[in-house]
Design a protein around this motif. Structure first.
Motif, PDB file in Angstrom:
ATOM      1  N   GLY A 193      24.924  -3.812 -95.965  1.00  0.00           N
ATOM      2  CA  GLY A 193      23.695  -4.395 -96.481  1.00  0.00           C
ATOM      3  C   GLY A 193      23.930  -5.204 -97.743  1.00  0.00           C
ATOM      4  O   GLY A 193      23.372  -6.298 -97.919  1.00  0.00           O
ATOM      5  N   PHE A 194      24.767  -4.695 -98.645  1.00  0.00           N
ATOM      6  CA  PHE A 194      25.079  -5.426 -99.879  1.00  0.00           C
ATOM      7  C   PHE A 194      25.868  -6.692 -99.574  1.00  0.00           C
ATOM      8  O   PHE A 194      25.667  -7.739-100.198  1.00  0.00           O
ATOM      9  N   LEU A 195      26.776  -6.591 -98.621  1.00  0.00           N
ATOM     10  CA  LEU A 195      27.558  -7.780 -98.248  1.00  0.00           C
ATOM     11  C   LEU A 195      26.653  -8.851 -97.641  1.00  0.00           C
ATOM     12  O   LEU A 195      26.830 -10.045 -97.922  1.00  0.00           O
ATOM     13  N   ARG A 196      25.683  -8.436 -96.804  1.00  0.00           N
ATOM     14  CA  ARG A 196      24.739  -9.404 -96.249  1.00  0.00           C
ATOM     15  C   ARG A 196      23.890 -10.024 -97.360  1.00  0.00           C
ATOM     16  O   ARG A 196      23.589 -11.220 -97.332  1.00  0.00           O
ATOM     17  N   SER A 197      23.510  -9.203 -98.344  1.00  0.00           N
ATOM     18  CA  SER A 197      22.734  -9.727 -99.474  1.00  0.00           C
ATOM     19  C   SER A 197      23.522 -10.784-100.229  1.00  0.00           C
ATOM     20  O   SER A 197      22.986 -11.823-100.637  1.00  0.00           O
ATOM     21  N   ALA A 198      24.825 -10.518-100.423  1.00  0.00           N
ATOM     22  CA  ALA A 198      25.680 -11.501-101.088  1.00  0.00           C
ATOM     23  C   ALA A 198      25.748 -12.789-100.279  1.00  0.00           C
ATOM     24  O   ALA A 198      25.735 -13.897-100.853  1.00  0.00           O
ATOM     25  N   ASP A 199      25.801 -12.668 -98.945  1.00  0.00           N
ATOM     26  CA  ASP A 199      25.822 -13.854 -98.081  1.00  0.00           C
ATOM     27  C   ASP A 199      24.533 -14.666 -98.244  1.00  0.00           C
ATOM     28  O   ASP A 199      24.567 -15.903 -98.345  1.00  0.00           O
ATOM     29  N   ILE A 200      23.399 -13.970 -98.284  1.00  0.00           N
ATOM     30  CA  ILE A 200      22.107 -14.672 -98.401  1.00  0.00           C
ATOM     31  C   ILE A 200      22.026 -15.409 -99.735  1.00  0.00           C
ATOM     32  O   ILE A 200      21.628 -16.574 -99.795  1.00  0.00           O
ATOM     33  N   ILE A 201      22.428 -14.726-100.795  1.00  0.00           N
ATOM     34  CA  ILE A 201      22.392 -15.353-102.131  1.00  0.00           C
ATOM     35  C   ILE A 201      23.293 -16.578-102.164  1.00  0.00           C
ATOM     36  O   ILE A 201      22.913 -17.643-102.660  1.00  0.00           O
ATOM     37  N   HIS A 202      24.493 -16.429-101.613  1.00  0.00           N
ATOM     38  CA  HIS A 202      25.447 -17.546-101.649  1.00  0.00           C
ATOM     39  C   HIS A 202      24.958 -18.717-100.815  1.00  0.00           C
ATOM     40  O   HIS A 202      25.153 -19.888-101.173  1.00  0.00           O
ATOM     41  N   SER A 203      24.308 -18.418 -99.690  1.00  0.00           N
ATOM     42  CA  SER A 203      23.826 -19.503 -98.820  1.00  0.00           C
ATOM     43  C   SER A 203      22.710 -20.303 -99.487  1.00  0.00           C
ATOM     44  O   SER A 203      22.551 -21.494 -99.230  1.00  0.00           O
ATOM     45  N   LYS A 204      21.927 -19.633-100.346  1.00  0.00           N
ATOM     46  CA  LYS A 204      20.806 -20.307-100.995  1.00  0.00           C
ATOM     47  C   LYS A 204      21.142 -20.821-102.398  1.00  0.00           C
ATOM     48  O   LYS A 204      20.459 -21.705-102.916  1.00  0.00           O
ATOM     49  N   ALA A 205      22.185 -20.258-103.006  1.00  0.00           N
ATOM     50  CA  ALA A 205      22.563 -20.694-104.362  1.00  0.00           C
ATOM     51  C   ALA A 205      24.050 -20.428-104.558  1.00  0.00           C
ATOM     52  O   ALA A 205      24.450 -19.479-105.235  1.00  0.00           O
ATOM     53  N   ASN A 206      24.899 -21.263-103.929  1.00  0.00           N
ATOM     54  CA  ASN A 206      26.333 -21.001-103.955  1.00  0.00           C
ATOM     55  C   ASN A 206      26.959 -21.135-105.343  1.00  0.00           C
ATOM     56  O   ASN A 206      28.050 -20.633-105.608  1.00  0.00           O
ATOM     57  N   HIS A 207      26.247 -21.779-106.282  1.00  0.00           N
ATOM     58  CA  HIS A 207      26.785 -21.923-107.632  1.00  0.00           C
ATOM     59  C   HIS A 207      26.827 -20.581-108.379  1.00  0.00           C
ATOM     60  O   HIS A 207      27.555 -20.430-109.368  1.00  0.00           O
ATOM     61  N   LEU A 208      26.080 -19.598-107.893  1.00  0.00           N
ATOM     62  CA  LEU A 208      26.041 -18.292-108.581  1.00  0.00           C
ATOM     63  C   LEU A 208      27.368 -17.545-108.455  1.00  0.00           C
ATOM     64  O   LEU A 208      27.623 -16.609-109.218  1.00  0.00           O
ATOM     65  N   LEU A 209      28.206 -17.963-107.510  1.00  0.00           N
ATOM     66  CA  LEU A 209      29.502 -17.312-107.361  1.00  0.00           C
ATOM     67  C   LEU A 209      30.354 -17.498-108.611  1.00  0.00           C
ATOM     68  O   LEU A 209      31.200 -16.658-108.946  1.00  0.00           O
ATOM     69  N   PHE A 210      30.121 -18.590-109.342  1.00  0.00           N
ATOM     70  CA  PHE A 210      30.882 -18.891-110.552  1.00  0.00           C
ATOM     71  C   PHE A 210      30.038 -18.723-111.819  1.00  0.00           C
ATOM     72  O   PHE A 210      30.471 -19.101-112.901  1.00  0.00           O
ATOM     73  N   ALA A 211      28.835 -18.166-111.690  1.00  0.00           N
ATOM     74  CA  ALA A 211      27.960 -18.009-112.848  1.00  0.00           C
ATOM     75  C   ALA A 211      28.503 -16.917-113.775  1.00  0.00           C
ATOM     76  O   ALA A 211      29.115 -15.945-113.334  1.00  0.00           O
ATOM     77  N   HIS A 212      28.273 -17.101-115.089  1.00  0.00           N
ATOM     78  CA  HIS A 212      28.717 -16.142-116.098  1.00  0.00           C
ATOM     79  C   HIS A 212      27.528 -15.399-116.690  1.00  0.00           C
ATOM     80  O   HIS A 212      26.459 -15.979-116.897  1.00  0.00           O
ATOM     81  N   ASN A 213      27.713 -14.117-116.971  1.00  0.00           N
ATOM     82  CA  ASN A 213      26.693 -13.405-117.733  1.00  0.00           C
ATOM     83  C   ASN A 213      27.000 -13.537-119.225  1.00  0.00           C
ATOM     84  O   ASN A 213      27.848 -14.348-119.617  1.00  0.00           O
TER      85      ASN A 213
END
Length: 513
Positions: A70-90
């Motif tokens: 479920g978490f992996l699918r959530s990561a897929d959904i987030i990446h598909s809609k906002a792929n720039h978040l993969l490199f986002a910094h906190n």
């Protein structure tokens, strides 16, 4: 509150369940997060634009809290809609990959790497993602090393064999693994990197500095991998041999210090920022065996002088390391350093007398090659210094200072080149200074003593109003007298209390006077 906090709060709430139902709770949480991300596009975009209090995005939160399907699918959904978040910094500069590695989520780490290798677009940003550094200049590999997860370390190194060489000028993963004494991870980093890895550490140190402090096995590995590390200095100018020289019991073959010295004996002649050589460090901590090993390896190292002109013998005398001084005085090969003077003109004998050490003085005096009449830069010979060392008002010939002065007088030692009246003026001034210093030191214990005796006097005085056993009632014979009167124990108590009161009062009067 920003909208992605909804995901954070949701996962936190489910994560607070007991261990028995933790798996089911987090599975339910992942389903709810997935449902939240599958809302209509407008509300989802708003959700993905938000951040938590720590500055993390929705992908940071998902990467931190789980690695189920479920978490992996959530990561897929987030990446598909906002792929720039993969490199986002906190706020700490961490990417979602940092967070997943720190949490020990190996499946999530692998999944995020897969997302960086976007097969749909043909863009491969895996190397870029793995080499991203946070505000501490640490990659996701550092996080895996810190939590001692060798599986994630292997996974990251398989994807990028050069990852152990980052950062270029900070704390390397290898240095961190050695500090943690994780031998398996150390081996993994070295083997997977094909020897292309960084040895750098904090404060200018390298991995060998850390290995020296952690044991013989790690030191042996590092020296086999890169013996050039022995010559590198940290920000204080210390080489690994300086570190090894400060360790205890290093004279035996195969010890840490022995290994570093065998790898590079020239390190004996490298000084730190204060001009201290490894032999000075060994003298400072009293390691006579280490000094002997250094001298056997290179006899000329005995004469090395630091920025203040001190040999190891000067340092040993200053630090009151009696065994080193005594050993040096018995060593015929060290006769040539006995009378070397430092930048202040002091020999080891001057410093031994200043340290008021009778044993060191006797060792030096017992060697007939020790010069007794050398003057330092202010014209003081050992005899002059011995006179200054006698505390004011002390006439006991049994104290060390008096014995030292007497011994020098007996062997006909001479005073320096100062005029006698000038010397006496300086001596009188020194006595006044010492007396003032002694008085200051005596103030605090005197005040404490006054308080103590006053408390004793007060306590013994009040005892007379609350005697043990109390008093007889008025209707009884001898009413009002102590119940225990006439008994031996009671009489002894009254006598002891009286003496205690009288002596306490006398002590207070004497202290005030």
């Amino acid at each position: 509150m920003n909208s992605s906090t909804n995901i954070h709060d949701l996962l936190t709430a489910y994560g607070s369940h007991s261990c028995s139902d933790k798996g089911a709770s987090m599975q339910k949480a992942s389903d709810d997060v997935e449902a939240l991300l599958n809302l209509p596009s407008g509300s989802t975009v708003s959700l993905l634009d938000g951040v938590t209090i720590e500055g993390g995005t929705a992908l940071h939160v998902v990467a931190t809290y789980g690695e189920s399907d479920g978490f992996l699918r959530s990561a897929d959904i987030i990446h598909s809609k906002a792929n720039h978040l993969l490199f986002a910094h906190n706020k700490n500069g961490d990417t979602p990959l940092h967070c997943a590695a720190r949490a020990g989520m190996s499946r999530m780490v692998r999944h995020l790497i897969t997302l960086a290798r976007d097969e749909n677009t043909g863009v491969n940003r895996v190397k870029e993602l793995l080499e991203v550094e946070n505000s501490l200049k640490e990659t996701a590999l550092h996080q895996a090393v810190r939590i001692v997860n060798n599986d994630i370390v292997k996974l990251l190194m398989e994807e990028n064999s050069e990852l152990a060489s980052f950062p270029k000028d900070g704390t390397s993963p290898l240095y961190l693994a050695i500090l943690l004494e994780e031998d398996i991870i150390v081996e993994t980093l070295y083997n997977a990197s094909h020897m292309k890895l960084s040895y750098s550490g904090q404060n200018g140190q390298n991995a060998l500095h850390a290995a020296v402090l952690r044991g013989t096995e790690l030191t042996k590995k590092l020296l086999e991998w890169n013996s050039d590390l022995t010559t590198q200095r940290d920000e204080n100018g210390s080489t690994p041999l300086h570190f090894a020289a400060a360790l205890a019991q290093q004279s035996q073959r195969g010890s840490i210090c022995w290994q570093v010295l065998e790898a590079n004996s020239a390190a004996l002649y490298q000084s730190d920022c204060n001009g201290l050589f490894p032999i000075h460090v060994a003298a400072s901590v009293g390691e006579s065996g280490t000094i002997t090993m250094f001298l056997n390896k290179s006899p000329s190292s005995a004469g090395l002088q630091d920025s203040m002109g001190r040999t190891f013998l000067h340092v040993a005398a200053e630090k009151r390391k009696v065994r080193i001084v005594s050993s040096a005085c018995r060593n015929r090969s060290l006769l040539w350093i006995l009378n070397i003077q430092d930048n202040d003109g002091n020999t080891a004998l001057h410093l031994a007398i200043q340290a008021r050490s009778l044993r060191m003085f006797c060792a030096l005096l017992g060697n007939r090659h020790t010069h007794l009449n050398l003057s330092n830069n202010i014209g003081q010979t050992p005899l002059d210094i011995s006179l200054y060392g006698i505390p004011p008002g002390i006439f006991d010939d049994q104290i060390s200072e008096a014995k030292i002065h007497f011994a020098l007088t007996v062997v006909n030692a001479r005073s320096g080149g100062s005029r006698r009246d000038h010397f006496e003026e300086n001596y009188t001034r020194q006595l006044k200074y010492d007396e003032t210093e002694q008085l200051e030191k005596a103030k605090e214990p005197t005040q404490t003593l006054c308080i103590g005796v006053a408390l004793v006097a007060t306590a013994t005085f009040t005892v007379t109003f609350a005697l043990p056993g109390g008093y007889k009632a008025d209707e009884h014979i001898n009413g009002g007298t102590p119940t225990l009167a006439g008994r031996y124990a009671f009489d002894a108590f009254i006598i002891a209390s009286t003496f205690s009161f009288v002596l306490s009062v006398m002590a207070m009067v004497c202290t005030w006077c």
